[in-house]
Design a protein around this motif. Structure first.
Motif, PDB file in Angstrom:
ATOM      1  N   GLN A  86      32.126  76.582  35.956  1.00  0.00           N
ATOM      2  CA  GLN A  86      31.081  75.998  35.110  1.00  0.00           C
ATOM      3  C   GLN A  86      30.159  74.982  35.815  1.00  0.00           C
ATOM      4  O   GLN A  86      28.969  75.173  35.433  1.00  0.00           O
ATOM      5  CB  GLN A  86      31.816  75.366  33.803  1.00  0.00           C
ATOM      6  N   LYS A  87      30.644  74.101  36.530  1.00  0.00           N
ATOM      7  CA  LYS A  87      29.722  73.344  37.361  1.00  0.00           C
ATOM      8  C   LYS A  87      28.993  74.076  38.381  1.00  0.00           C
ATOM      9  O   LYS A  87      27.685  73.816  38.663  1.00  0.00           O
ATOM     10  CB  LYS A  87      30.505  72.159  38.260  1.00  0.00           C
ATOM     11  N   LEU A  88      29.427  75.208  38.859  1.00  0.00           N
ATOM     12  CA  LEU A  88      28.587  75.946  39.824  1.00  0.00           C
ATOM     13  C   LEU A  88      27.208  76.711  39.037  1.00  0.00           C
ATOM     14  O   LEU A  88      26.325  76.717  39.601  1.00  0.00           O
ATOM     15  CB  LEU A  88      29.481  77.139  40.512  1.00  0.00           C
ATOM     16  N   ARG A  89      27.665  76.985  37.842  1.00  0.00           N
ATOM     17  CA  ARG A  89      26.762  77.718  36.955  1.00  0.00           C
ATOM     18  C   ARG A  89      25.513  76.752  36.733  1.00  0.00           C
ATOM     19  O   ARG A  89      24.325  76.681  36.555  1.00  0.00           O
ATOM     20  CB  ARG A  89      27.223  78.234  35.916  1.00  0.00           C
ATOM     21  N   GLU A  90      26.112  75.396  36.335  1.00  0.00           N
ATOM     22  CA  GLU A  90      25.251  74.401  36.255  1.00  0.00           C
ATOM     23  C   GLU A  90      24.260  74.094  37.084  1.00  0.00           C
ATOM     24  O   GLU A  90      23.081  73.815  37.172  1.00  0.00           O
ATOM     25  CB  GLU A  90      25.998  73.046  35.902  1.00  0.00           C
ATOM     26  N   LEU A  91      24.990  73.975  38.571  1.00  0.00           N
ATOM     27  CA  LEU A  91      24.009  73.624  39.578  1.00  0.00           C
ATOM     28  C   LEU A  91      22.876  74.754  40.018  1.00  0.00           C
ATOM     29  O   LEU A  91      21.872  74.542  40.481  1.00  0.00           O
ATOM     30  CB  LEU A  91      24.883  73.515  40.875  1.00  0.00           C
ATOM     31  N   GLN A  92      23.582  76.079  39.675  1.00  0.00           N
ATOM     32  CA  GLN A  92      22.706  77.208  40.312  1.00  0.00           C
ATOM     33  C   GLN A  92      21.790  77.831  39.282  1.00  0.00           C
ATOM     34  O   GLN A  92      20.724  78.406  39.528  1.00  0.00           O
ATOM     35  CB  GLN A  92      23.693  78.589  40.715  1.00  0.00           C
ATOM     36  N   GLY A  93      21.873  77.304  38.029  1.00  0.00           N
ATOM     37  CA  GLY A  93      20.885  77.714  37.002  1.00  0.00           C
ATOM     38  C   GLY A  93      21.825  78.740  36.028  1.00  0.00           C
ATOM     39  O   GLY A  93      22.543  79.744  36.584  1.00  0.00           O
ATOM     40  N   GLU A  94      21.055  78.867  34.830  1.00  0.00           N
ATOM     41  CA  GLU A  94      21.684  80.004  33.918  1.00  0.00           C
ATOM     42  C   GLU A  94      21.454  81.328  34.427  1.00  0.00           C
ATOM     43  O   GLU A  94      20.544  81.548  35.259  1.00  0.00           O
ATOM     44  CB  GLU A  94      20.963  79.928  32.898  1.00  0.00           C
ATOM     45  N   GLY A  95      22.416  82.387  34.431  1.00  0.00           N
ATOM     46  CA  GLY A  95      21.912  83.580  34.917  1.00  0.00           C
ATOM     47  C   GLY A  95      22.457  83.649  36.285  1.00  0.00           C
ATOM     48  O   GLY A  95      22.340  84.865  37.007  1.00  0.00           O
ATOM     49  N   ALA A  96      22.929  82.660  36.945  1.00  0.00           N
ATOM     50  CA  ALA A  96      23.394  82.793  38.466  1.00  0.00           C
ATOM     51  C   ALA A  96      24.510  83.842  38.735  1.00  0.00           C
ATOM     52  O   ALA A  96      25.380  84.151  37.767  1.00  0.00           O
ATOM     53  CB  ALA A  96      23.986  81.517  38.917  1.00  0.00           C
ATOM     54  N   SER A  97      24.176  85.011  39.555  1.00  0.00           N
ATOM     55  CA  SER A  97      25.229  85.954  39.678  1.00  0.00           C
ATOM     56  C   SER A  97      25.980  85.729  40.966  1.00  0.00           C
ATOM     57  O   SER A  97      26.851  86.496  41.253  1.00  0.00           O
ATOM     58  CB  SER A  97      24.382  87.397  39.816  1.00  0.00           C
ATOM     59  N   ALA A  98      25.859  84.543  41.790  1.00  0.00           N
ATOM     60  CA  ALA A  98      26.430  84.427  42.960  1.00  0.00           C
ATOM     61  C   ALA A  98      28.067  84.147  42.629  1.00  0.00           C
ATOM     62  O   ALA A  98      28.703  84.026  43.836  1.00  0.00           O
ATOM     63  CB  ALA A  98      25.678  83.344  43.729  1.00  0.00           C
ATOM     64  N   CYS A  99      28.387  83.675  41.744  1.00  0.00           N
ATOM     65  CA  CYS A  99      29.603  83.094  41.249  1.00  0.00           C
ATOM     66  C   CYS A  99      30.376  83.849  40.353  1.00  0.00           C
ATOM     67  O   CYS A  99      29.737  84.430  39.405  1.00  0.00           O
ATOM     68  CB  CYS A  99      29.507  81.779  40.943  1.00  0.00           C
ATOM     69  N   ILE A 100      31.720  84.222  40.333  1.00  0.00           N
ATOM     70  CA  ILE A 100      32.568  85.235  39.393  1.00  0.00           C
ATOM     71  C   ILE A 100      33.816  84.064  39.304  1.00  0.00           C
ATOM     72  O   ILE A 100      34.394  83.745  40.273  1.00  0.00           O
ATOM     73  CB  ILE A 100      32.809  86.428  40.060  1.00  0.00           C
ATOM     74  N   ILE A 101      34.222  84.159  38.086  1.00  0.00           N
ATOM     75  CA  ILE A 101      35.633  83.384  37.752  1.00  0.00           C
ATOM     76  C   ILE A 101      36.581  84.437  37.631  1.00  0.00           C
ATOM     77  O   ILE A 101      36.144  85.482  36.800  1.00  0.00           O
ATOM     78  CB  ILE A 101      35.482  82.608  36.881  1.00  0.00           C
ATOM     79  N   PHE A 102      37.636  84.381  38.052  1.00  0.00           N
ATOM     80  CA  PHE A 102      38.883  85.263  37.936  1.00  0.00           C
ATOM     81  C   PHE A 102      39.732  84.311  37.167  1.00  0.00           C
ATOM     82  O   PHE A 102      40.455  83.364  37.417  1.00  0.00           O
ATOM     83  CB  PHE A 102      39.563  85.574  39.016  1.00  0.00           C
ATOM     84  N   GLU A 103      39.849  84.747  35.905  1.00  0.00           N
ATOM     85  CA  GLU A 103      40.556  83.813  34.893  1.00  0.00           C
ATOM     86  C   GLU A 103      41.421  84.388  33.886  1.00  0.00           C
ATOM     87  O   GLU A 103      41.069  85.531  33.492  1.00  0.00           O
ATOM     88  CB  GLU A 103      39.585  82.832  34.181  1.00  0.00           C
ATOM     89  N   TYR A 104      42.587  84.093  33.562  1.00  0.00           N
ATOM     90  CA  TYR A 104      43.251  84.486  32.243  1.00  0.00           C
ATOM     91  C   TYR A 104      42.805  84.236  30.644  1.00  0.00           C
ATOM     92  O   TYR A 104      43.241  84.841  30.043  1.00  0.00           O
ATOM     93  CB  TYR A 104      44.747  83.867  32.398  1.00  0.00           C
ATOM     94  N   ASP A 105      42.077  83.078  30.792  1.00  0.00           N
ATOM     95  CA  ASP A 105      41.603  82.736  29.566  1.00  0.00           C
ATOM     96  C   ASP A 105      40.429  83.554  29.081  1.00  0.00           C
ATOM     97  O   ASP A 105      39.201  83.507  29.750  1.00  0.00           O
ATOM     98  CB  ASP A 105      41.063  81.048  29.793  1.00  0.00           C
ATOM     99  N   LYS A 106      40.784  84.214  28.218  1.00  0.00           N
ATOM    100  CA  LYS A 106      39.450  85.527  27.843  1.00  0.00           C
ATOM    101  C   LYS A 106      38.551  84.832  27.149  1.00  0.00           C
ATOM    102  O   LYS A 106      37.081  85.374  26.812  1.00  0.00           O
ATOM    103  CB  LYS A 106      40.095  86.365  26.831  1.00  0.00           C
ATOM    104  N   ARG A 107      38.215  83.411  26.650  1.00  0.00           N
ATOM    105  CA  ARG A 107      37.114  82.885  26.378  1.00  0.00           C
ATOM    106  C   ARG A 107      35.977  82.888  27.386  1.00  0.00           C
ATOM    107  O   ARG A 107      34.710  83.185  26.753  1.00  0.00           O
ATOM    108  CB  ARG A 107      37.484  81.346  26.060  1.00  0.00           C
TER     109      ARG A 107
END
Length: 211
Positions: A86-107
């Motif tokens: 979430q901090k990466l998305r904040e730094l890169q801006g909305e809609g950033a596609s360079a980062c993907i999260i692999f997470e069990y929390d389906k939220r």
């Protein structure tokens, strides 16, 4: 964790999730006017699944390090590291596609293609769109402090990364982490919004800015 995705947290629409998060924020602020600064990292907050969020300062430091290590146009995978994502998305801006999260929390499904459901018990059970060795750096925080969890998460890390690994886990896992991923302990000590019983450290396998 369950062996079935259907056993995950309740599924809510994005509208319902937003309303729920607003409710939680209001409740926290009524109880503690400083709570928003202490706990809110992004849209999704630390309140389900016994997650342990990094402090704002730690999330920022790790996100900046990941961006530096990935380089311009690089791809970053966050494995069980939601506050860094979430901090990466904040730094890169909305809609950033360079980062993907692999997470069990389906939220985190509200992030669309930037989310991949991940159960460490099935380390290579990933969608076809995730190619082997397609990320410049993997930031990982195994959800449990155990050799089994680290071993399985390491399978995922080795599959995803082209080379670089930034691992966050307990100090007691130092030898196992070195054996599995060739990482070494950094001087930087990550902090969480809650106090943890076990000493927590960062590990890398490249020349980082965390020393």
């Amino acid at each position: 964790m369950s062996d079935s995705e259907d056993d995950g947290p309740p599924q809510l629409s994005p509208h319902a999730l937003a309303a729920l998060q607003e409710f939680y924020a209001e409740q926290r602020l009524r109880a503690d006017p400083g709570a928003d600064e202490k706990y809110n990292i992004g849209i999704i907050e630390e309140n389900w699944l016994s997650q342990f969020w990094y402090s704002q300062e730690t999330a920022l430091r790790l996100a900046q390090e990941a961006m530096r290590a990935a380089g311009d146009g690089g791809r970053i995978a966050c494995v069980s590291a939601p506050s860094v994502f979430q901090k990466l998305r904040e730094l890169q801006g909305e809609g950033a596609s360079a980062c993907i999260i692999f997470e069990y929390d389906k939220r985190f499904a509200i992030y669309g293609d930037e989310f991949v459901f991940y159960d460490y018990n099935k380390p290579l059970d990933l969608p076809d769109r995730i190619a082997a060795h397609s990320f410049d750096i993997v930031v990982a925080d195994p959800p449990y402090l155990s050799e089994e969890c680290l071993q399985k998460t390491s399978e995922t890390i080795r599959f995803l990364t082209r080379a670089k690994v930034l691992l966050c886990t307990g100090a007691v896992m130092e030898e196992e982490a070195a054996r599995l991923l060739g990482v070494r302990m950094c001087k930087f000590i990550p902090q969480h919004t809650r106090n943890l019983a076990n000493e927590f450290r960062c590990y890398v396998n490249y020349d980082s800015g965390l020393d």
